[in-house]
Design an enzyme around this catalytic site. Structure first.
Site, PDB file in Angstrom:
ATOM      1  N   ARG A 145       7.811  13.180   4.224  1.00 41.56           N
ATOM      2  CA  ARG A 145       6.459  12.661   4.231  1.00 41.56           C
ATOM      3  C   ARG A 145       5.530  13.770   3.759  1.00 41.56           C
ATOM      4  O   ARG A 145       5.699  14.928   4.157  1.00 41.56           O
ATOM      5  CB  ARG A 145       6.068  12.249   5.657  1.00 41.56           C
ATOM      6  CG  ARG A 145       4.793  11.452   5.745  1.00 41.56           C
ATOM      7  CD  ARG A 145       4.375  11.205   7.174  1.00 41.56           C
ATOM      8  NE  ARG A 145       3.670  12.358   7.730  1.00 41.56           N
ATOM      9  CZ  ARG A 145       3.025  12.318   8.896  1.00 41.56           C
ATOM     10  NH1 ARG A 145       3.034  11.210   9.627  1.00 41.56           N
ATOM     11  NH2 ARG A 145       2.397  13.396   9.336  1.00 41.56           N
ATOM     12  N   TYR A 180      -5.611  13.989   8.670  1.00 43.76           N
ATOM     13  CA  TYR A 180      -4.429  13.741   9.496  1.00 43.76           C
ATOM     14  C   TYR A 180      -3.187  14.393   8.920  1.00 43.76           C
ATOM     15  O   TYR A 180      -2.990  14.386   7.700  1.00 43.76           O
ATOM     16  CB  TYR A 180      -4.182  12.221   9.620  1.00 43.76           C
ATOM     17  CG  TYR A 180      -2.808  11.994  10.136  1.00 43.76           C
ATOM     18  CD1 TYR A 180      -1.775  11.610   9.283  1.00 43.76           C
ATOM     19  CD2 TYR A 180      -2.486  12.299  11.451  1.00 43.76           C
ATOM     20  CE1 TYR A 180      -0.479  11.488   9.741  1.00 43.76           C
ATOM     21  CE2 TYR A 180      -1.193  12.185  11.916  1.00 43.76           C
ATOM     22  CZ  TYR A 180      -0.191  11.783  11.067  1.00 43.76           C
ATOM     23  OH  TYR A 180       1.071  11.677  11.522  1.00 43.76           O
ATOM     24  N   ASP A 219       1.406   8.763   5.107  1.00 48.45           N
ATOM     25  CA  ASP A 219       0.796   8.074   6.248  1.00 48.45           C
ATOM     26  C   ASP A 219      -0.724   8.034   6.064  1.00 48.45           C
ATOM     27  O   ASP A 219      -1.379   9.070   6.067  1.00 48.45           O
ATOM     28  CB  ASP A 219       1.146   8.831   7.540  1.00 48.45           C
ATOM     29  CG  ASP A 219       0.824   8.004   8.780  1.00 48.45           C
ATOM     30  OD1 ASP A 219       1.303   8.382   9.867  1.00 48.45           O
ATOM     31  OD2 ASP A 219       0.113   6.994   8.654  1.00 48.45           O
ATOM     32  N   HIS A 238      -2.693   6.428   8.077  1.00 50.87           N
ATOM     33  CA  HIS A 238      -3.171   6.602   9.450  1.00 50.87           C
ATOM     34  C   HIS A 238      -4.405   5.755   9.749  1.00 50.87           C
ATOM     35  O   HIS A 238      -5.375   6.230  10.354  1.00 50.87           O
ATOM     36  CB  HIS A 238      -3.444   8.081   9.720  1.00 50.87           C
ATOM     37  CG  HIS A 238      -2.885   8.536  11.034  1.00 50.87           C
ATOM     38  ND1 HIS A 238      -3.675   8.856  12.107  1.00 50.87           N
ATOM     39  CD2 HIS A 238      -1.618   8.709  11.446  1.00 50.87           C
ATOM     40  CE1 HIS A 238      -2.914   9.211  13.133  1.00 50.87           C
ATOM     41  NE2 HIS A 238      -1.670   9.135  12.762  1.00 50.87           N
ATOM     42  N   GLU A 261       2.085   4.213   5.056  1.00 45.20           N
ATOM     43  CA  GLU A 261       2.123   3.835   6.472  1.00 45.20           C
ATOM     44  C   GLU A 261       0.719   3.592   6.994  1.00 45.20           C
ATOM     45  O   GLU A 261      -0.218   4.297   6.636  1.00 45.20           O
ATOM     46  CB  GLU A 261       2.781   4.960   7.255  1.00 45.20           C
ATOM     47  CG  GLU A 261       2.843   4.740   8.732  1.00 45.20           C
ATOM     48  CD  GLU A 261       3.330   5.956   9.483  1.00 45.20           C
ATOM     49  OE1 GLU A 261       3.958   6.831   8.865  1.00 45.20           O
ATOM     50  OE2 GLU A 261       3.037   6.064  10.676  1.00 45.20           O
ATOM     51  N   GLU A 281       3.582   1.904  14.801  1.00 48.84           N
ATOM     52  CA  GLU A 281       3.745   2.936  15.834  1.00 48.84           C
ATOM     53  C   GLU A 281       2.755   2.770  16.973  1.00 48.84           C
ATOM     54  O   GLU A 281       3.061   3.154  18.094  1.00 48.84           O
ATOM     55  CB  GLU A 281       3.621   4.328  15.226  1.00 48.84           C
ATOM     56  CG  GLU A 281       2.235   4.726  14.824  1.00 48.84           C
ATOM     57  CD  GLU A 281       2.217   6.119  14.220  1.00 48.84           C
ATOM     58  OE1 GLU A 281       3.052   6.407  13.362  1.00 48.84           O
ATOM     59  OE2 GLU A 281       1.363   6.907  14.646  1.00 48.84           O
ATOM     60  N   ARG A 306       7.538  -0.127  12.600  1.00 48.72           N
ATOM     61  CA  ARG A 306       7.617   1.227  13.146  1.00 48.72           C
ATOM     62  C   ARG A 306       7.576   1.308  14.668  1.00 48.72           C
ATOM     63  O   ARG A 306       7.467   2.381  15.224  1.00 48.72           O
ATOM     64  CB  ARG A 306       6.474   2.070  12.583  1.00 48.72           C
ATOM     65  CG  ARG A 306       6.699   2.323  11.146  1.00 48.72           C
ATOM     66  CD  ARG A 306       6.110   3.551  10.513  1.00 48.72           C
ATOM     67  NE  ARG A 306       5.567   4.599  11.277  1.00 48.72           N
ATOM     68  CZ  ARG A 306       6.221   5.717  11.612  1.00 48.72           C
ATOM     69  NH1 ARG A 306       7.502   5.837  11.323  1.00 48.72           N
ATOM     70  NH2 ARG A 306       5.619   6.681  12.254  1.00 48.72           N
ATOM     71  N   GLU A 335      11.823   8.387  11.740  1.00 54.81           N
ATOM     72  CA  GLU A 335      10.990   9.597  11.695  1.00 54.81           C
ATOM     73  C   GLU A 335      11.603  10.633  12.632  1.00 54.81           C
ATOM     74  O   GLU A 335      12.054  10.299  13.733  1.00 54.81           O
ATOM     75  CB  GLU A 335       9.567   9.260  12.144  1.00 54.81           C
ATOM     76  CG  GLU A 335       8.591  10.430  12.069  1.00 54.81           C
ATOM     77  CD  GLU A 335       7.168  10.015  12.404  1.00 54.81           C
ATOM     78  OE1 GLU A 335       6.961   8.866  12.807  1.00 54.81           O
ATOM     79  OE2 GLU A 335       6.257  10.848  12.242  1.00 54.81           O
ATOM     80  N   TRP A 369      -8.806   7.623  13.584  1.00 57.71           N
ATOM     81  CA  TRP A 369      -8.220   8.950  13.304  1.00 57.71           C
ATOM     82  C   TRP A 369      -6.856   8.765  12.677  1.00 57.71           C
ATOM     83  O   TRP A 369      -6.059   7.949  13.142  1.00 57.71           O
ATOM     84  CB  TRP A 369      -8.082   9.770  14.588  1.00 57.71           C
ATOM     85  CG  TRP A 369      -7.320  11.021  14.334  1.00 57.71           C
ATOM     86  CD1 TRP A 369      -7.734  12.104  13.609  1.00 57.71           C
ATOM     87  CD2 TRP A 369      -5.965  11.297  14.711  1.00 57.71           C
ATOM     88  NE1 TRP A 369      -6.746  13.036  13.540  1.00 57.71           N
ATOM     89  CE2 TRP A 369      -5.644  12.579  14.206  1.00 57.71           C
ATOM     90  CE3 TRP A 369      -5.000  10.598  15.427  1.00 57.71           C
ATOM     91  CZ2 TRP A 369      -4.388  13.182  14.405  1.00 57.71           C
ATOM     92  CZ3 TRP A 369      -3.754  11.182  15.622  1.00 57.71           C
ATOM     93  CH2 TRP A 369      -3.481  12.461  15.126  1.00 57.71           C
TER      94      TRP A 369
HETATM   95  O1  LIG Z   1       3.589   8.736  11.754  1.00 58.48           O
HETATM   96  N1  LIG Z   1       3.395   9.541  12.673  1.00 58.48           N
HETATM   97  C1  LIG Z   1       2.218   9.643  13.252  1.00 58.48           C
HETATM   98  O2  LIG Z   1       1.255   8.965  12.893  1.00 58.48           O
HETATM   99  C2  LIG Z   1       2.103  10.625  14.388  1.00 58.48           C
HETATM  100  O3  LIG Z   1       1.794  11.899  13.899  1.00 58.48           O
HETATM  101  C3  LIG Z   1       1.066  10.179  15.378  1.00 58.48           C
HETATM  102  O4  LIG Z   1      -0.228  10.488  14.902  1.00 58.48           O
HETATM  103  C4  LIG Z   1       1.292  10.916  16.690  1.00 58.48           C
HETATM  104  O5  LIG Z   1       2.627  10.727  17.084  1.00 58.48           O
HETATM  105  C5  LIG Z   1       0.348  10.384  17.763  1.00 58.48           C
HETATM  106  O6  LIG Z   1       0.636  10.992  19.007  1.00 58.48           O
HETATM  107 CO   LIG Z   2       1.915   7.346  11.608  1.00 59.83          CO
END
Ligand SMILES: O=NC(=O)[C@@H](O)[C@H](O)[C@H](O)CO
Ligand SMILES: [Co+2]
Length: 403
Positions: free
Chosen positions: A149, A161, A211, A213, A237, A263, A284, A340, A403
């Protein structure tokens, strides 16, 4: 006589980072472990277990795993949510561990046995700029990862992020939430360029992931997906928040870049339409946050019906207990995609002993009975709990963003 649940302990410790661990012990002296970690809200789960669930477990038959799941899910009356589903997950995972030990079988054999030789994993390369990102990608390729990644800091925008500071990427690093600025236009301009740079330098012989995010609107995500098509991502992602599962229809109309979501989801209903309408390519959800092995295998089976593959979250805030359970599931399910895997800080291994092994870009579950993980609560006393928060993102105008 049937063995019964005799005692239940909830451990909170911070060996390298915070983990909440549940340990169930039966009248036969068999123990089972469950991960109950919820990054930034972990004490809520510890209390949910200690104050409300543990009193219900004593004396129950540990082999009635499905009944326990239904009892804890429906019996709470208040349903779903990350705290509830993480607490149920910890109990469920511990009962599968006990079942395996009682049967003398590793959990993957209880789930139907191996469907593949190993579990393909990806790790996190990052950089404060393009050159440092490229160096980091090179490092993971040299470590044998077949999937990486890539995340880089957006110039002149401060926090972003996924950019590692220490040895492993640890976002929950501050006593109060670190407020980080975010600029969508700067990201949409910069990220496609650094992903292209990775392909320019290293080619297409490995899987490249990214990602987002949750930081884009559906239309911005469509624009982003189109702009990275030439980089042939394994997935983008969390391109947009998924409370409105139907908003992914818009993204799907514009781009073939594969999508991974889940996630932060904790039940099959949170991803049901994403799966049945094939709005995502990978789901995920995890053992620790989506109700344990019992519920996660339901999500994975629904996904299999719709040609959606698994791609479970596996960051360092998932303990070695849930990572071991994940690998048992990953090696067994027919529609496995990728897992992951970041590798925990060194201190973590002083408290958790795991039978999971890594070799040539893949993880392998242990063949010992149960999950193949042990928790050393004596060692854990050396790492008292430290409260840490995940960052909060704010747009340049100061308003809160995802975030
Ligand atoms: O794809 N992985 C992620 O997005 C992680 O880095 C999450 O931000 C953290 O596990 C949050 O605790
Ligand atoms: Co993520």
């Amino acid at each position: 006589p049937v063995s019964r649940i005799e005692s239940v302990e909830v451990f909170v410790a911070s060996p390298g980072r915070t983990f909440v661990t549940l340990r169930i012990t039966t009248t036969d002296g068999v123990t089972g472990l469950g991960d109950a970690t919820l990054n930034g809200r972990e004490l809520a789960v510890a209390s949910y277990l200690r104050d409300h669930v543990v009193p219900l477990l004593i004396g129950r038959d540990p082999s009635r795993i499905e009944d326990m799941w239904q009892y804890l899910y429906k019996g709470a009356y208040w349903r779903r949510g990350p705290v509830t589903m993480t607490a149920i997950a910890a109990v469920d995972t511990a009962l599968w561990d006990i079942l395996g030990k009682t049967a003398g079988l590793p959990v993957h054999k209880l789930l139907g046995g191996r469907s593949r030789d190993g579990v393909l994993v990806y790790s996190h390369a990052s950089g404060t700029d393009v050159p440092s990102l490229l160096d980091d990608v090179q490092r993971y390729l040299e470590l044998g990862y077949k999937a990486v990644r890539a995340q880089a800091a957006v110039p002149d925008v401060g926090g972003t992020y996924g950019v590692r500071k220490g040895k492993v990427y640890e976002p929950a690093a501050t006593e109060l939430p670190d407020e980080q600025p975010w600029d969508t236009e700067a990201y949409l301009d910069f990220a496609p360029r650094y992903l292209e740079a990775v392909r320019e330098r290293f080619g297409f012989g490995f899987h490249l992931l990214h990602d987002v995010h949750h930081r884009l609107t559906p239309n911005e995500a469509a624009r982003f997906g189109r702009s990275v098509e030439a980089s042939r991502l394994f997935w983008m992602e969390d391109p947009t928040p998924a409370e409105n599962q139907e908003s992914f229809r818009l993204i799907r109309q514009h781009t073939t870049t594969p999508i991974a979501v889940g996630e932060v989801m904790n039940s099959i209903w949170d991803v049901q339409h994403l799966i049945t309408e094939q709005l995502i390519d990978y789901v995920r959800t995890t053992v620790v946050h989506a109700g344990g092995i019992t519920h996660l295998r339901r999500i994975f089976d629904l996904a299999a019906l719709h040609q959606v593959r698994t791609g479970s979250h596996g960051a360092t805030d998932l303990s070695p207990v849930s990572m071991a359970a994940a690998v048992h599931l990953d090696i067994a399910v027919p529609n496995f995609g990728i897992q992951e895997h970041m590798g925990h800080p060194d201190e973590t291994a002083e408290v958790f002993r795991t039978g999971v092994t890594f070799a040539d870009g893949m993880l392998y579950p242990s063949d010992e009975p149960g999950l193949g993980v042990e928790y050393d609560e004596k060692a854990a006393e050396r790492f008292p709990y430290q409260r840490r928060y995940l960052p909060v993102a704010r747009r340049l105008d100061g308003s809160v963003h995802d975030w």
